[in-house]
Design an enzyme around this catalytic site. Structure first.
Site, short mmCIF file in Angstrom:
data_model
loop_
_atom_site.label_atom_id
_atom_site.label_comp_id
_atom_site.label_asym_id
_atom_site.label_seq_id
_atom_site.Cartn_x
_atom_site.Cartn_y
_atom_site.Cartn_z
N ARG A 12 0.98 -1.32 0.00
CA ARG A 12 -0.10 -0.09 0.10
C ARG A 12 0.76 1.14 0.01
NH1 ARG A 12 -3.69 1.06 4.16
NH2 ARG A 12 -2.23 -0.19 5.82
N THR A 86 1.79 5.93 12.18
CA THR A 86 1.85 7.38 12.97
C THR A 86 0.97 7.09 13.97
OG1 THR A 86 0.03 8.09 11.42
CG2 THR A 86 2.38 8.78 11.04
N TYR A 147 7.26 9.80 16.03
CA TYR A 147 7.36 9.49 14.73
C TYR A 147 8.91 10.23 14.15
CZ TYR A 147 6.47 9.38 9.55
OH TYR A 147 6.50 9.01 8.14
N PRO A 177 10.87 11.30 2.10
CA PRO A 177 9.64 11.93 1.44
C PRO A 177 9.02 13.01 2.04
CG PRO A 177 9.51 9.65 1.79
CD PRO A 177 10.52 10.08 2.75
N1 CAA Z 1 1.64 23.69 14.44
C1 CAA Z 1 1.25 24.57 15.25
N2 CAA Z 1 0.04 24.22 16.17
C2 CAA Z 1 -0.54 23.36 15.68
C3 CAA Z 1 -0.40 22.31 14.77
C4 CAA Z 1 0.95 22.74 13.94
N3 CAA Z 1 1.22 22.14 13.05
N4 CAA Z 1 -1.15 21.52 14.29
C5 CAA Z 1 -2.11 21.79 15.21
N5 CAA Z 1 -1.70 22.74 16.03
C6 CAA Z 1 -2.37 23.56 17.16
C7 CAA Z 1 -4.02 23.69 16.90
O1 CAA Z 1 -4.27 24.69 16.06
C8 CAA Z 1 -4.64 23.56 18.19
O2 CAA Z 1 -4.56 24.79 18.91
P1 CAA Z 1 -5.60 25.62 19.79
O3 CAA Z 1 -5.52 24.57 20.95
O4 CAA Z 1 -4.99 26.87 20.08
O5 CAA Z 1 -6.73 25.46 19.14
C9 CAA Z 1 -3.63 22.51 18.81
O6 CAA Z 1 -2.50 22.38 18.43
C10 CAA Z 1 -4.53 21.12 18.76
O7 CAA Z 1 -4.42 20.99 20.03
P2 CAA Z 1 -5.74 19.72 20.28
O8 CAA Z 1 -5.65 19.49 21.68
O9 CAA Z 1 -6.89 19.96 19.70
O10 CAA Z 1 -4.88 18.44 19.43
P3 CAA Z 1 -5.48 17.18 19.29
O11 CAA Z 1 -5.01 16.31 20.56
O12 CAA Z 1 -6.89 16.97 18.88
O13 CAA Z 1 -4.61 16.65 18.23
C11 CAA Z 1 -3.55 16.88 16.09
C12 CAA Z 1 -4.47 17.06 16.77
C13 CAA Z 1 -3.08 14.88 16.12
C14 CAA Z 1 -2.27 17.45 16.31
C15 CAA Z 1 -3.81 16.86 14.61
O14 CAA Z 1 -3.88 18.25 14.21
C16 CAA Z 1 -3.02 16.32 13.53
O15 CAA Z 1 -3.05 15.31 13.03
N6 CAA Z 1 -1.95 17.27 13.13
C17 CAA Z 1 -0.96 16.99 12.02
C18 CAA Z 1 0.09 16.33 12.57
C19 CAA Z 1 0.98 16.06 11.03
O16 CAA Z 1 1.40 16.64 10.29
N7 CAA Z 1 1.09 14.77 11.01
C20 CAA Z 1 1.97 14.14 9.84
C21 CAA Z 1 1.18 12.71 9.38
S1 CAA Z 1 1.82 12.50 7.79
C22 CAA Z 1 3.22 11.82 8.04
O17 CAA Z 1 3.56 11.69 8.99
C23 CAA Z 1 4.05 11.43 6.76
C24 CAA Z 1 5.13 12.17 6.53
O18 CAA Z 1 6.41 11.37 6.84
C25 CAA Z 1 5.32 13.46 6.15
#
Ligand code: CAA
Length: 240
Positions: A12, A86, A147, A177
């Site tokens: 996948r 992740t 991660y 990547p």
């Molecule tokens: N930078 C700064 N702030 C961020 C942020 C970021 N990148 N992402 C989320 N936040 C902030 C939100 O705005 C929110 O702020 P407030 O509390 O002020 O509203 C806070 O962080 C989120 O807090 P929560 O308590 O709501 O967070 P949560 O427990 O619900 O978690 C999360 C949410 C898991 C962080 C979700 O936002 C998420 O999945 N983010 C993406 C993370 C990411 O980029 N992962 C990559 C996956 S792909 C991969 O890994 C492949 C690769 O190799 C590239």
């Protein structure tokens, strides 16, 4: 006889694109998967690539699975450690389970995948190891302490293996990547994903095939003097 290549997580996402690219390059490919029997069966049906089910986080399972692949297809001369998961959470919410699952699969999984094939590569005087790291191992990422630690660790692994394998005709390299259009990235909340795409100078997600082509090159004879390197394929998001 065609060289045999093993691709973990190879049925996948990025792994499937790598398996198909290596097959197109003329290798005999074995793709592993952890749990999705349906996707694996469909992948085999479509491509003719054999799939094997084991958990890369488990050393004994990996060793036994690799022995089976070698019995079926011959010695593994190319290994692509791609399987990864992740369990994203801001650090203050990250549980020991989320930490451990990601370390076990993404980091220890690389050891478990490469260690059983390493002695054979040394004996035969040839091997290609490619580890799929991530831009987030290079720069860190909000909610990915686990991660990012594993993906940074991948770079340490390949730089060490490069030094140990060079005299035996083995190369070890990493591909980092950026954000690629796979299920893993599509699972990121849409608003967050859109914000991330806004930070990619190319203005889009990458395609799995754009990563697969990096792997094709690194395992080829053309890349024989490239060892311990990292190819970043991230649309200009980050330079290191
Ligand atoms: N930078 C700064 N702030 C961020 C942020 C970021 N990148 N992402 C989320 N936040 C902030 C939100 O705005 C929110 O702020 P407030 O509390 O002020 O509203 C806070 O962080 C989120 O807090 P929560 O308590 O709501 O967070 P949560 O427990 O619900 O978690 C999360 C949410 C898991 C962080 C979700 O936002 C998420 O999945 N983010 C993406 C993370 C990411 O980029 N992962 C990559 C996956 S792909 C991969 O890994 C492949 C690769 O190799 C590239």
């Amino acid at each position: 006889m065609a060289r045999t290549a093993l691709v973990t997580g190879g049925s996948r996402g990025i792994g499937a694109a790598i398996s198909k690219a290596l097959q197109a390059d003329g290798y005999t490919v074995a793709a592993t998967y952890a749990g999705n029997d349906e996707a694996a069966a469909k992948f085999t049906e479509e491509t003719g690539i054999k799939t094997y089910k084991w958990n890369v986080a488990d050393y004994d399972e990996s060793k036994a699975g690799i022995a089976q692949v070698e019995a079926d297809l011959g010695p593994i001369e190319i290994v692509v450690a791609n399987a990864g998961i992740t369990r994203d959470a801001p650090f203050h919410k990250m549980t020991p389970q989320q930490w451990g699952d990601v370390i076990d699969t993404n980091l220890t999984g690389v050891f478990n995948t490469v260690h059983p094939v390493w002695p054979g590569m040394r004996e035969r005087g040839f091997g290609r190891v490619v580890v799929i790291s991530s831009v987030n191992g290079q720069k860190g990422q909000f909610a990915q302490a686990n991660y990012a630690a594993t993906k940074a660790g991948d770079l340490g692994i390949v730089r060490s293996l490069a030094q140990e394998g060079a005299a035996k005709g083995i190369t070890a390299n990493a591909v980092c990547p950026g954000y690629i259009a796979t299920e893993m990235v599509m699972a990121v909340p849409e608003k967050v994903r859109e914000a991330i795409i806004g930070m990619i100078p190319a203005g889009r997600l990458g395609e799995p095939e754009e990563i697969a082509r990096c792997v094709s090159f690194l395992v080829s004879d053309d890349a024989s003097f490239i060892n311990g390197s990292t190819i970043s394929a991230n649309g200009g998001q980050f330079f290191s």
